[in-house]
Design an enzyme around this catalytic site. Structure first.
Site, PDB file in Angstrom:
ATOM      1  N   ARG A 135       0.824  -1.205   0.000  1.00  0.00           N
ATOM      2  CA  ARG A 135       0.000   0.000   0.000  1.00  0.00           C
ATOM      3  C   ARG A 135       0.861   1.260   0.000  1.00  0.00           C
ATOM      4  O   ARG A 135       0.533   2.252  -0.663  1.00  0.00           O
ATOM      5  CB  ARG A 135      -0.962  -0.008   1.189  1.00  0.00           C
ATOM      6  CG  ARG A 135      -2.003   1.094   1.114  1.00  0.00           C
ATOM      7  CD  ARG A 135      -3.095   0.904   2.163  1.00  0.00           C
ATOM      8  NE  ARG A 135      -2.561   0.985   3.525  1.00  0.00           N
ATOM      9  CZ  ARG A 135      -3.302   0.802   4.620  1.00  0.00           C
ATOM     10  NH1 ARG A 135      -4.591   0.525   4.504  1.00  0.00           N
ATOM     11  NH2 ARG A 135      -2.764   0.892   5.827  1.00  0.00           N
ATOM     12  N   LYS A 166      -2.726   6.350   1.286  1.00  0.00           N
ATOM     13  CA  LYS A 166      -2.539   6.775   2.673  1.00  0.00           C
ATOM     14  C   LYS A 166      -1.506   7.898   2.690  1.00  0.00           C
ATOM     15  O   LYS A 166      -0.308   7.665   2.837  1.00  0.00           O
ATOM     16  CB  LYS A 166      -2.097   5.585   3.531  1.00  0.00           C
ATOM     17  CG  LYS A 166      -2.372   5.778   5.017  1.00  0.00           C
ATOM     18  CD  LYS A 166      -2.255   4.465   5.769  1.00  0.00           C
ATOM     19  CE  LYS A 166      -2.508   4.651   7.261  1.00  0.00           C
ATOM     20  NZ  LYS A 166      -3.898   5.016   7.575  1.00  0.00           N
ATOM     21  N   GLU A 180     -16.248   6.474   4.083  1.00  0.00           N
ATOM     22  CA  GLU A 180     -15.557   6.042   5.292  1.00  0.00           C
ATOM     23  C   GLU A 180     -15.532   7.199   6.282  1.00  0.00           C
ATOM     24  O   GLU A 180     -16.097   8.258   6.037  1.00  0.00           O
ATOM     25  CB  GLU A 180     -14.144   5.562   4.968  1.00  0.00           C
ATOM     26  CG  GLU A 180     -13.221   6.615   4.358  1.00  0.00           C
ATOM     27  CD  GLU A 180     -11.785   6.109   4.242  1.00  0.00           C
ATOM     28  OE1 GLU A 180     -11.070   6.175   5.254  1.00  0.00           O
ATOM     29  OE2 GLU A 180     -11.390   5.675   3.153  1.00  0.00           O
TER      30      GLU A 180
END
Length: 346
Positions: A84, A186, A222
């Site tokens: 990620r 992220k 989210e």
């Protein structure tokens, strides 16, 4: 591995930063990463013209180290964090820190700080925060010429102070990420966007914001720091997906989906409209992420309207509890690890 643990009140740690013995650091310059090593220096000195300060080239990860029931120290799926972070770095035109080196660096820094890994049963963990910044000088809008990759570790307690007490969310009037923007990586810039909304939510008595898609404000996405899960009355786990690719691919969420399937729980991964939620389609709701694993949600507010989840309003619901208990069991070494997720440190 037997080490003498630090003299801390492990059962009462906050989710905050505490300086430990070692961090890890590696620098990228002239097209290559140096060998990297542990450091006892927990400060960073940069030029005022470093790229991080002007064009927000920063990505990070979050994972944990645990002491298992047999006293071993392990991490959970660090290879997924490595992947990620690579995806995040590529999106922001940053050099990828090699994924095998990422995992080895995690192992190295956790092992060096073994005395800071909370004992089994304490409820605490060692939080591991890898991050990368544009450290080289850049004044025009362009990628920085140099980068620094670091890993800090710190012992932490529960993310939400109430533990497993169901939390209260509100629908945010703000947007978290643009459609097809950076919501699926992220990066610190995404979290900066949520700070004002988060502070206002806390001041109004809510634990978190729930964000809808910014294109139509129709679909559930989210919260500021976690993915969302729902459960229908028939026990089906419903996992919101983003039609604009704006949801962070949570490693915990993906693990819980597999755990659910292993337990014979039906899983439905699809876009979820806020109207569905308001109509009472779901009996349980939870947030999932590295920090909390699963945090039950009792209510979601939108103005004067309150959506309650009857099977999880006063305490964590049965499906969320089962998922959380099983995943925690795998991490703690008391439930069989069928998929090779647990990575041995020492």
């Amino acid at each position: 591995m037997t080490v003498e643990k630090k003299d801390l009140d492990w059962g009462n740690l906050s989710f905050g930063y505490m300086k430990t013995d070692y961090s890890y650091v590696s620098n990228w310059k002239d097209g290559a990463w140096d060998e990297g090593d542990l450091t006892t220096d927990h400060s960073i000195t940069l030029s005022e013209c470093a790229g991080i300060f002007h064009y927000c080239q920063e990505v990070f990860e979050g994972l944990k180290a645990y002491t298992t029931s047999d006293g071993s120290i392990v991490c959970f799926r660090p290879d997924m964090n490595a992947q990620r972070m690579a995806d995040s770095a590529e999106r922001l035109c940053m050099p990828v820190f090699p994924q095998d080196r990422f995992v080895e660096a995690v192992k190295q820094v956790v092992e060096a700080n073994a005395a800071w890994v909370p004992p089994f049963g304490s409820g605490a963990t060692l939080y591991v925060r890898p991050f990368m910044i544009g450290s080289g000088e850049v004044i025009g809008v362009a990628p920085a010429p140099e980068y620094q990759f670091r890993i800090l570790v710190t012992p932490v307690g529960p993310y939400f102070k109430g533990g497993l007490k169901p939390i209260k969310l509100r629908i945010s009037e703000y947007d978290r990420a643009a459609p097809h923007g950076t919501g699926n990586i992220k990066a610190g810039l995404n979290y900066a966007m949520s700070l004002k909304a988060g502070m206002e939510a806390h001041a109004a008595g809510y634990d978190e914001n729930l964000y809808l898609d910014s294109e139509s404000r129709t679909y559930v996405e989210e919260t500021g720091g976690a993915n969302v899960l729902f459960v229908k009355a028939d026990g089906t786990l419903v996992v919101p997906q983003s039609h604009t690719d704006s949801i962070l691919p949570s490693i915990t969420r993906r693990s819980l989906v597999q755990v659910a399937r292993d337990l014979g729980i039906a899983v439905d991964e699809r876009p979820v409209t806020w109207d569905e939620v308001k109509q009472g389609t779901f009996v349980e709701c939870g947030l999932c992420g590295t920090a909390a694993v699963v945090s039950p949600v009792g209510e979601i507010h939108e103005g004067d309207q309150v959506v309650s989840f009857p099977a999880g309003h006063d305490e964590i619901g049965p499906v969320m509890a089962r998922l959380r208990e099983t995943l925690r069991g795998i991490q703690d070494g008391v439930v069989e690890d069928q998929h090779g997720w647990v990575f041995s440190i020492a």
